[in-house]
Design an enzyme around this catalytic site. Structure first.
Site, PDB file in Angstrom:
ATOM      1  CE  LYS A   1      -3.480   2.696   0.046  1.00  0.00           C
ATOM      2  NZ  LYS A   1      -4.317   2.961   1.218  1.00  0.00           N
TER       3      LYS A   1
ATOM      4  CE  LYS B   1      -1.636   8.391   6.975  1.00  0.00           C
ATOM      5  NZ  LYS B   1      -2.067   6.976   6.740  1.00  0.00           N
TER       6      LYS B   1
END
Length: 299
Positions: free
Chosen positions: A176, A245
């Protein structure tokens, strides 16, 4: 009613993604119990049919299977191994499915702690945004042992349209991070391609149509530009803060593993500098408004 195979499903974290997954599970006949630290998220979930409990401890007691949809690895660690976390409870083994975009090494550490008590952890971060969560068409990148992933399959099949088992625990989170690093980079190269095409006299609409018929296409050209950029919608449900992030996670992982990523590192610098003109709550598609050659300035 509880599903006879899984029992009630507990969802910790009822933001846009967690609530969307809870709704999908309810629609597929699962009983869903939810917990969130904010009253607003609790109220939205309750209105959708989720049974809300007052504490995560109560959720741990009631649910054999627990789904996490949390902001960061720090939050995951707190829920699972922190004070009052799952690891501190004297209960039968639980299956934990962590859909958070998290850190692979932290995931492996948590897994080692939980397994001492018989708990099973699989990491299954998702792509597809709130729309995918609400429709059950998420892309899921799953890390875990074969038998553990097989046990979670009824739930994964409800949530995901595309499910790929990518390796042992932690592998899902690694994939991911790589995926979102590519998305962040593709957005910047696509915005440059649009500016070049426009400068050469080609409209954005015609350029996108041609690129999507050729080898230069990507999810950014096929999905993001038509759905959220060209129409000025900018309402994907995924924010600048979240993507920044995720880019930081990729840069940190590269540093930890001593992997040189010069192109992606430049992309990371541009995304980091974008906070000077785009707040964390802005839609992440608005990165096109930043000038890559003047990081932190409007294009």
């Amino acid at each position: 009613m509880s599903n006879p195979v899984t029992g009630a499903i507990g969802v910790v974290g009822l933001g846009n993604m967690g609530l969307g997954m809870a709704r999908t599970l309810l629609r597929d006949g699962f009983s869903v119990i939810g917990f969130d630290v904010t009253a607003e998220s609790q109220a939205r979930a309750a209105a959708s049919g989720v049974t809300i409990v007052a504490s995560q401890a109560e959720l741990f007691e009631a649910c054999q299977t627990i789904i996490l949809s949390l902001p960061t690895a720090k939050h995951v660690r707190g829920v699972l191994t922190g004070e009052g976390g799952l690891a501190t409870r004297d209960i039968d083994p639980r299956l934990v499915i962590d859909t958070t975009t998290s850190e692979p090494d932290v995931t492996r550490e948590i897994d080692a702690t939980l397994r001492l008590q018989g708990h099973i952890l699989i990491d299954a971060p998702v792509s597809g945004g709130p729309a995918g969560a609400n429709s059950g068409n998420l892309t899921m990148m799953v890390g875990g042992a074969e038998a553990d992933v097989a046990r979670a399959k009824p739930i994964l099949a409800s949530l995901g349209g595309k499910i790929t088992h990518v390796g042992p625990v932690g592998a899902g989170h690694a994939v991911k991070i790589v995926n979102n690093m590519l998305v962040a980079s593709h957005f910047l190269t696509m915005s440059e391609a649009i500016r070049l095409g426009n400068a050469a006299g080609v409209t954005t609409e015609n350029l996108i149509a041609a690129l999507n018929a050729g080898s230069g296409r990507s999810a950014i050209s096929e999905v993001n530009y038509p759905k959220w950029v060209m129409n000025g919608a900018f309402d994907s449900g995924f924010t600048m803060g979240l993507m920044r992030k995720d880019v930081r996670l990729a840069m940190n992982l590269a540093q930890e593993k001593d992997v040189s990523l010069p192109v992606c590192a430049l992309a990371g610098q541009i995304w980091a500098a974008s906070d000077e003109v785009l707040g964390d709550d802005a839609d992440f598609n608005r990165i096109i408004e930043c000038a890559p050659d003047r990081a932190g300035e409007k294009a």
